[in-house]
Every structure is written in structure tokens, then in C-alpha cells.
Design an enzyme around this catalytic site. Structure first.
Site, mmCIF file in Angstrom:
data_model
loop_
_atom_site.group_PDB
_atom_site.id
_atom_site.type_symbol
_atom_site.label_atom_id
_atom_site.label_comp_id
_atom_site.label_asym_id
_atom_site.label_seq_id
_atom_site.Cartn_x
_atom_site.Cartn_y
_atom_site.Cartn_z
ATOM 1 N N GLU A 140 4.831 -7.925 11.994
ATOM 2 C CA GLU A 140 4.215 -7.687 10.711
ATOM 3 C C GLU A 140 5.769 -7.248 9.738
ATOM 4 O O GLU A 140 5.584 -7.743 8.513
ATOM 5 C CB GLU A 140 3.336 -6.450 10.505
ATOM 6 C CG GLU A 140 2.704 -6.468 9.500
ATOM 7 C CD GLU A 140 1.616 -5.243 9.652
ATOM 8 O OE1 GLU A 140 1.730 -4.660 10.764
ATOM 9 O OE2 GLU A 140 0.696 -4.858 8.688
ATOM 10 N N ASP A 189 0.912 -1.083 -0.042
ATOM 11 C CA ASP A 189 -0.047 0.200 0.026
ATOM 12 C C ASP A 189 0.630 1.305 0.127
ATOM 13 O O ASP A 189 0.532 2.307 -0.835
ATOM 14 C CB ASP A 189 -1.090 0.120 1.043
ATOM 15 C CG ASP A 189 -1.631 -1.144 1.458
ATOM 16 O OD1 ASP A 189 -1.550 -2.120 0.545
ATOM 17 O OD2 ASP A 189 -2.170 -1.319 2.541
HETATM 18 C C1 2M8 Z 1 -2.056 -3.625 4.913
HETATM 19 O O1 2M8 Z 1 -3.249 -3.264 4.259
HETATM 20 C C2 2M8 Z 1 -4.514 -2.928 4.935
HETATM 21 C C3 2M8 Z 1 -5.401 -2.490 3.892
HETATM 22 O O2 2M8 Z 1 -5.928 -3.413 3.029
HETATM 23 C C4 2M8 Z 1 -4.198 -1.563 6.157
HETATM 24 O O3 2M8 Z 1 -3.235 -1.164 5.969
HETATM 25 O O4 2M8 Z 1 -5.227 -1.436 6.880
HETATM 26 C C5 2M8 Z 1 -1.148 -4.421 3.762
HETATM 27 O O5 2M8 Z 1 0.100 -4.653 4.477
HETATM 28 C C6 2M8 Z 1 -1.942 -5.364 3.049
HETATM 29 O O6 2M8 Z 1 -0.860 -6.099 2.001
HETATM 30 C C7 2M8 Z 1 -2.424 -6.807 3.956
HETATM 31 O O7 2M8 Z 1 -2.959 -7.724 3.086
HETATM 32 C C8 2M8 Z 1 -3.183 -6.134 4.934
HETATM 33 C C9 2M8 Z 1 -3.707 -7.079 6.109
HETATM 34 O O8 2M8 Z 1 -2.489 -7.842 6.490
HETATM 35 O O9 2M8 Z 1 -2.573 -5.045 5.773
#
Ligand code: 2M8
Length: 454
Positions: free
Chosen positions: A409, A174
């Protein structure tokens, strides 16, 4: 050291157990309390080594929320979690209005990298109950096919042969600097972004997360797509962001190859998938390769320009089993360069962004830290091209990071500190997969040189 790895695997399984929601797994109980699409593929693969049934259920739950046009949503909302716990929630996405969302489910309105066919095939390769696994593949196949057809049919508005993403959230990476220019160029009319509360900052250090300015751009882009009725036929008129990127497309290609293999396993015709793979492969070389820079870059299809940022997405075409030697050599050169392989003692490969860039950030989400999933992808890519030493270095760094800092993470490439969510599912799941693929905890050593098999 064997004991440590055994303990590590035990903790990884515990995390998947704790994050299990009943029919799928949350990436994190606090920061991400719903089901995310590409997370679920990684999670199912890791879990499949010790629980084939739940691993299959994970993907089936995800595909049960697939839209009628084949779009596989990036979030399937956990209906037990209130709207207030994650932003943007189902109310914001208002996906039901399209009439494409299966009854009884609530989803976002965008997608994520299509890694699912590859995960399902890998799961099958080590399944204990082969008959059950073959039946699972047969059940999943129509959904996988629809997912790939959607991307080919509805997400290629200029006919370049590659799907575009319409939001950085679709990339999975993102906040990567690769999107900075596009986000900066957005002209957001004052007052258009509604008031909202960032829920992520209740669970994570603001220094690890995107800035408010970037979040506004995320919300604006999501709103624009939503307000177009998620109408892909009008993308060129309505989407302020439409990009074909090397990571998304390389995963799409890798999964298209997997889909052909799945078709063979279940007695369907692999031909259409083989043809699709040939077309995608050719389009990636034509559209995303910059012959002067000797690098793969994302292409903005609205401006026609390539996005020349030095990020990890440029290496993803390693997943192409037929990548030509010239492109392979260029990627290897970059991966070995000081930008992605800092010479400082004790560093950990592979940073997600060039460590030499003035905006490199060792702790902020996708702007420099090492992630276990991107490492895992590159590990696969390097292995399939016979770069064993480089692949082993990545495997060793990944295991050293989780052994040192837990299943965080993401991780600091210099000192290995962990950031973002704790108890993060894909870090746990891909650690399990990595160790098992290397022969299991009793055969893998973290010490010595390189990742030696006992
Ligand atoms: C992150 O994305 C979400 C939005 O989709 C967020 O920041 O709230 C990213 O690292 C994405 O790649 C990942 O799938 C998600 C959940 O781990 O978090």
C-alpha cells in the site's frame, strides 16, 4: 531487466484478478473488502490496458451507486461481506435514510477526490475498441457531470469557487499531518463517540495505521455529518471540519478539463466545463496560494485560515495545465528541497510529508511514506509542464519500490520497505499504467540513467 518488468506486470494483473469482486475491484481483499471511489478510478485505468470491458464495468458499478443529488460515495459496500469485516460499515453510515441511495446498493455517506473523468478519458485514449469506448463515455457522462455539479453546488457553502471536504476520509489522504490541527481542535464531548471495534488492526500493523485518538476523531466527524442527515445546506452550522484543499481541488480541475474533452468526444457541449475549469483555476490561485510562503495550502473555510503544513498536497496544482510560471517554479523548488528529496543514498521520491518535520513518520499511513498514486499524479503534473527528468525520477522510484517490495500500500522513502496492505490494487494498476504509458515492458528499463527507452 525487461524480464523483471514483464514479470512485474504479470503480477500486477494477477492482483487485479484476485481482487476482482464480480463487477468492481476491492483495494485489498483483507483490509478494504469493498469498492472505494478513487481507488476504482486508478484500478479501471490500469486494468483498461488489458481488459477494457471490466475496466468500464468498474466505473459503471461505482456510478450505479451515485446518490440522486450527484454525490459519488467513497465506498460502495460489497453486499457479500458482513458488517463485522470493515468498520464503519453500511449500518454505521445509515445512508439509506436520506432517500438518495439507489435501490439495491449500500454506500457510505461521504465522497472522495473526483479523479473519475480523467481516468475515463485516459482509458478512452488507448482503448482498442474505440466505438465501445465512445459509447461508454456517453453512458458515463451524465454521472460525471452530476458529480461535478454536486461539488460546485452543494459543497461550496461560502461561495469561494472551490468544493470543501467535510471529513479527512474525503481527502483520500486521511491521516496526513495536514489535518492534525483541525482534528486536535475538535472538541469531542466525552461519551459522544460510540463504542466501536477497529477492524483495520486485524489486518495491518498498528504502527502503519492511524492512532486510536485519530480514529475517534474520524468516527466523530462521520457521525456528525450523518446525524445532520448529510445535509449540505447546513454545513456551516453543523460541520466541524470544512476544508478546501489543493489535492482535491487540483484533481477536480484536472477532471473538469477532462470532462470538457469527453463532451467534445461524444458530441456534447464542452462550454460549461471550460467555464467551470476557468473558475476553479482562478479560485485555487486566489484561495489556496500563500504568497509569503510561496506554497499552496488547504484553507479551512470555518476559520478562514490556511493550513501551513509541509505535505505533498501542496504540489498537486502541477495538474493545472495553465499553472503560472511563478507557482510552478515554487513547487519545483520545494520538490527538489531536502524535505521532499532527501539526499541520503538510495532514497525514494516523493515522501508524502516533509522528512525534516519532527512528526515525520517513515511508515505510518500518509504521514511520510511514498504512495504510488501520489507519485503517479505528480509524474503526470511534471510531464505536462515539461519537467521530464523529474518525472522520470518519480517513475523510476515508483517502479523500483514495487519491484523491491511488491504491490504494497505504501513504502518507506529511505529503504523502500513496504507497509500496509499487500496485494494492493492501485499500486498494481498504476504500475501497469506507468509502464504502458512509458512504452510497454519491452521498452522500459529500470537500470541506467534515467528511465531510458530501449
Ligand atoms: C484509506 O481509507 C480508508 C477509509 O476510506 C481506511 O483507512 O479505511 C485511504 O488510503 C483512502 O485514500 C483509500 O481510498 C482507502 C482504500 O484504499 O484506504
Amino acid at each position: 531487466m525487461e524480464t523483471t518488468l514483464t514479470t512485474l506486470l504479470g503480477s500486477a494483473r494477477d492482483i487485479l484478478h484476485v481482487n476482482w469482486l464480480g463487477a468492481s475491484t476491492a483495494p485489498s481483499r483483507t483490509l478494504y473488502p469493498h469498492q472505494w471511489s478513487w481507488d476504482s478510478a486508478f484500478i479501471a485505468l490500469g486494468r483498461s490496458w488489458h481488459d477494457q470491458r471490466r475496466a468500464e464495468q468498474e466505473l459503471e458499478t461505482l456510478f450505479a451507486a451515485q446518490w440522486s443529488n450527484g454525490m459519488l460515495p467513497h465506498i460502495v459496500f460489497n453486499l457479500d461481506v458482513s458488517e463485522a469485516e470493515y468498520f464503519p460499515g453500511p449500518g454505521f453510515w445509515d445512508a439509506r435514510r436520506t432517500g438518495r441511495v439507489p435501490r439495491g446498493t449500500a454506500t457510505s455517506g461521504i465522497t472522495q477526490p473526483p479523479i473519475h473523468a480523467r481516468a475515463a478519458l485516459d482509458m478512452h485514449r488507448h482503448a482498442r475498441d474505440v466505438d465501445a469506448s465512445r459509447a461508454f463515455l456517453a453512458r458515463l457522462y451524465p454521472g460525471l457531470r452530476a458529480q461535478h455539479e454536486y461539488l460546485a453546488r452543494d459543497r461550496d457553502p461560502t461561495g469561494i469557487g472551490l468544493p470543501v471536504i467535510v471529513h479527512p476520509w474525503e481527502s483520500g489522504l486521511d491521516n496526513s499531518p495536514v489535518w492534525d490541527r483541525d482534528l486536535r481542535d475538535l472538541r469531542i464531548p466525552p461519551g459522544t463517540v460510540p463504542a466501536y471495534r477497529r477492524r483495520d488492526l486485524q489486518h495491518a500493523d498498528p504502527a502503519d495505521r492511524p492512532t486510536d485518538e485519530v480514529y475517534d476523531a474520524f468516527v466523530y466527524l462521520a457521525m456528525r455529518y450523518r446525524d445532520s442527515g448529510y445535509d449540505d445546506r447546513r454545513l456551516l452550522d453543523t460541520a466541524p471540519f470544512a476544508i478546501a484543499g489543493p489535492l482535491f481541488c487540483a484533481i477536480y480541475l484536472w477532471s473538469t478539463d477532462a470532462l470538457a474533452e469527453i463532451a467534445r468526444i461524444i458530441g456534447a457541449d464542452p462550454g460549461p466545463h471550460e467555464d467551470a475549469a476557468a473558475r476553479i483555476r482562478e479560485a485555487m490561485l486566489r484561495e489556496l496560494w500563500d504568497p509569503e510562503a510561496r506554497r499552496f495550502y488547504p484553507r479551512d473555510i470555518l476559520t478562514g485560515h490556511l493550513e501551513p503544513e509541509e505535505t505533498i498536497v501542496s504540489f498537486a496544482p502541477l495538474l493545472d495545465a495553465d499553472l503560472p510560471a511563478e507557482h510552478l517554479a515554487a513547487i519545483l523548488e520545494d520538490l527538489r528541497s531536502v524535505c521532499f528529496h532527501p539526499e541520503a543514498d538510495g532514497h525514494f521520491v516523493v515522501p508524502t510529508f516533509s522528512t525534516r518535520s519532527p512528526v515525520f513518520d517513515r511508515r505510518r499511513y500518509w504521514r511520510g511514506p511514498v504512495w504510488i498514486n501520489t507519485n503517479w499524479l505528480l509524474w503526470h503534473g511534471l510531464k505536462q509542464h515539461g519537467y521530464e527528468a523529474e518525472a522520470e525520477e518519480i517513475a523510476r522510484a515508483s517502479l523500483a519500490l514495487v519491484a523491491r517490495s511488491g504491490f504494497r500500500e505504501y513504502f518507506d522513502p529511505f529503504d523502500g520497505a513496504g507497509y500496509g496492505a499487500s496485494g494492493f490494487s492501485w499500486s498494481a494498476a498504476l504500475t501497469i499504467d506507468l509502464v504502458e504509458q512509458l512504452g510497454g515492458a519491452e521498452h522500459v528499463r529500470l537500470d541506467g540513467n534515467p528511465m531510458a527507452h530501449a
